[in-house]
Design an enzyme around this catalytic site. Structure first.
Site, PDB file in Angstrom:
ATOM      1  N   LYS A  17       0.895  -1.220  -0.094  1.00 42.13           N
ATOM      2  CA  LYS A  17       0.068   0.130  -0.034  1.00 42.13           C
ATOM      3  C   LYS A  17       0.814   1.218   0.032  1.00 42.13           C
ATOM      4  O   LYS A  17       0.847   2.235  -0.889  1.00 42.13           O
ATOM      5  CB  LYS A  17      -0.816  -0.028   1.236  1.00 42.13           C
ATOM      6  CG  LYS A  17      -1.960  -1.228   1.465  1.00 42.13           C
ATOM      7  CD  LYS A  17      -2.673  -0.926   2.453  1.00 42.13           C
ATOM      8  CE  LYS A  17      -1.987  -1.141   3.903  1.00 42.13           C
ATOM      9  NZ  LYS A  17      -1.461  -2.358   4.460  1.00 42.13           N
ATOM     10  N   ARG A  92      -9.311   0.409   9.439  1.00 37.32           N
ATOM     11  CA  ARG A  92      -8.930  -1.150   9.914  1.00 37.32           C
ATOM     12  C   ARG A  92      -9.590  -1.930  10.527  1.00 37.32           C
ATOM     13  O   ARG A  92      -9.637  -3.230  10.739  1.00 37.32           O
ATOM     14  CB  ARG A  92      -7.624  -1.198  10.559  1.00 37.32           C
ATOM     15  CG  ARG A  92      -6.304  -1.023   9.860  1.00 37.32           C
ATOM     16  CD  ARG A  92      -5.152  -0.884  10.766  1.00 37.32           C
ATOM     17  NE  ARG A  92      -3.849  -1.608  10.497  1.00 37.32           N
ATOM     18  CZ  ARG A  92      -2.745  -0.591   9.718  1.00 37.32           C
ATOM     19  NH1 ARG A  92      -2.941   0.345   9.417  1.00 37.32           N
ATOM     20  NH2 ARG A  92      -1.539  -1.596   9.494  1.00 37.32           N
ATOM     21  N   ARG A 131      11.969  -5.905   5.428  1.00 34.75           N
ATOM     22  CA  ARG A 131      11.879  -4.349   5.070  1.00 34.75           C
ATOM     23  C   ARG A 131      12.864  -3.520   5.979  1.00 34.75           C
ATOM     24  O   ARG A 131      12.889  -3.821   6.879  1.00 34.75           O
ATOM     25  CB  ARG A 131      10.293  -3.730   5.294  1.00 34.75           C
ATOM     26  CG  ARG A 131      10.006  -2.728   5.331  1.00 34.75           C
ATOM     27  CD  ARG A 131       8.565  -2.422   5.041  1.00 34.75           C
ATOM     28  NE  ARG A 131       7.640  -2.728   6.147  1.00 34.75           N
ATOM     29  CZ  ARG A 131       6.486  -2.483   6.356  1.00 34.75           C
ATOM     30  NH1 ARG A 131       5.566  -2.216   5.200  1.00 34.75           N
ATOM     31  NH2 ARG A 131       5.641  -2.650   7.524  1.00 34.75           N
ATOM     32  N   ARG A 163      11.601  -1.668  11.264  1.00 34.97           N
ATOM     33  CA  ARG A 163      10.602  -1.284  12.215  1.00 34.97           C
ATOM     34  C   ARG A 163      10.447  -2.423  13.355  1.00 34.97           C
ATOM     35  O   ARG A 163      10.706  -3.709  13.060  1.00 34.97           O
ATOM     36  CB  ARG A 163       9.242  -1.347  11.670  1.00 34.97           C
ATOM     37  CG  ARG A 163       9.125   0.312  10.916  1.00 34.97           C
ATOM     38  CD  ARG A 163       7.879   0.322   9.985  1.00 34.97           C
ATOM     39  NE  ARG A 163       6.712  -0.302  10.638  1.00 34.97           N
ATOM     40  CZ  ARG A 163       5.497  -0.182   9.926  1.00 34.97           C
ATOM     41  NH1 ARG A 163       5.634   0.470   8.893  1.00 34.97           N
ATOM     42  NH2 ARG A 163       4.467  -0.841  10.243  1.00 34.97           N
TER      43      ARG A 163
HETATM   44  P1  AMP Z   1       1.107   0.642   9.494  1.00 36.96           P
HETATM   45  O1  AMP Z   1       2.408   1.524   9.286  1.00 36.96           O
HETATM   46  O2  AMP Z   1      -0.056   0.889   8.661  1.00 36.96           O
HETATM   47  O3  AMP Z   1       1.618  -1.014   9.175  1.00 36.96           O
HETATM   48  O4  AMP Z   1       0.832   0.582  11.177  1.00 36.96           O
HETATM   49  C1  AMP Z   1       1.600   0.177  12.234  1.00 36.96           C
HETATM   50  C2  AMP Z   1       0.843   0.083  13.410  1.00 36.96           C
HETATM   51  O5  AMP Z   1       0.334   1.419  13.712  1.00 36.96           O
HETATM   52  C3  AMP Z   1      -0.280  -0.990  13.032  1.00 36.96           C
HETATM   53  O6  AMP Z   1      -0.035  -2.332  13.551  1.00 36.96           O
HETATM   54  C4  AMP Z   1      -1.278  -0.418  14.583  1.00 36.96           C
HETATM   55  O7  AMP Z   1      -0.310  -0.693  15.763  1.00 36.96           O
HETATM   56  C5  AMP Z   1      -1.031   1.076  14.122  1.00 36.96           C
HETATM   57  N1  AMP Z   1      -2.208   1.634  13.312  1.00 36.96           N
HETATM   58  C6  AMP Z   1      -2.022   2.002  12.057  1.00 36.96           C
HETATM   59  N2  AMP Z   1      -3.109   2.459  11.482  1.00 36.96           N
HETATM   60  C7  AMP Z   1      -4.171   2.085  12.490  1.00 36.96           C
HETATM   61  C8  AMP Z   1      -5.658   2.087  12.397  1.00 36.96           C
HETATM   62  N3  AMP Z   1      -6.177   2.505  11.341  1.00 36.96           N
HETATM   63  N4  AMP Z   1      -6.082   1.616  13.467  1.00 36.96           N
HETATM   64  C9  AMP Z   1      -5.337   1.154  14.354  1.00 36.96           C
HETATM   65  N5  AMP Z   1      -4.122   1.081  14.637  1.00 36.96           N
HETATM   66  C10 AMP Z   1      -3.505   1.519  13.656  1.00 36.96           C
END
Ligand code: AMP
Length: 216
Positions: A17, A92, A131, A163
């Protein structure tokens, strides 16, 4: 300009994404709203929100719906969202999708398309655990798109890092959370006639071409 420009990018972690967002943003003046990036910035700035969010994120769990939905609702009011936006990693949960609908209504907007990035677990885990991320937002991959110089960002010369939530253990937890809480959104947006699907296993140029076809 794109015909469809108020967008949600939906899919499991590691599905591409962020990468396809970057490609689209190189060509079109859309606002990029990545809730993960916003939360990581809050953590880096050691804000109260960041400290709270970190506990969930490091375990691969979701930050509470109201917190992320509030962040997105206020971001959607920014001027740069007038040209269109990519919601990357939000919503999500079905509850977040409902909160988003309200926020969009309040801002006088609506969604034009939801792009679902489909990929199998083996590929996702391979991508996540290899990554490499940079503080500037650039993302590389040891296996699929390595930086020119080992561990150094091509864009800003910063040092690349893994990360904490890209470790195998946490990546597995994140996938489970995805299937439990996020996957129901596929049916939710399908029933609204907004969903189109991209096969994440496609080479990037082909995936991008498919994306553009779906948005025009
Ligand atoms: P991402 O960078 O999108 O993979 O998000 C990393 C982490 O941030 C996720 O595993 C969640 O802990 C938190 N996070 C990001 N977006 C959301 C969301 N829409 N709802 C809840 N937690 C989120």
């Amino acid at each position: 300009m794109l015909k469809r420009k108020n967008l949600v990018f939906l899919g499991p972690p590691g599905a591409g994404k962020g990468t396809l967002s970057t490609m689209l943003l190189d060509e079109y003046p859309l606002a990029h709203i990545s809730t993960g990036d916003i939360l990581r910035k809050e953590i880096a700035n050691q804000t109260e929100l960041g400290l709270k969010a970190k506990e969930y994120m490091n375990k691969g769990q979701l930050v509470p719906d109201e917190v992320v939905a509030g962040m997105v609702a206020s971001r959607l009011k920014d001027q740069d969202c007038e040209n269109g936006f990519i919601l990357d990693g939000f919503p999500r949960t079905v509850n977040q999708a409902e909160l988003l609908e309200k926020a969009l209504q309040n801002a006088g907007k609506s969604l034009d398309a939801v792009i679902y990035f489909n990929a199998d677990d083996e590929l996702l885990l391979k991508r996540l655990t290899a990554r490499l991320s940079c503080k500037c937002g650039a993302v590389f991959n040891k296996l699929f798109s390595p930086p020119k110089q080992e561990n150094i960002c091509d864009k800003c010369d910063g040092e690349l890092y893994q990360r904490p939530d890209d470790s195998l253990e946490t990546a597995l937890d994140r996938l489970k959370v995805y299937y439990d809480q996020t996957q129901p959104l596929i049916g939710y947006y399908q029933s609204k006639g907004l969903l189109s699907e991209i096969d994440s296993a496609l080479p990037q140029p082909q995936a991008y071409a498919m994306l553009l076809k779906g948005l025009n």
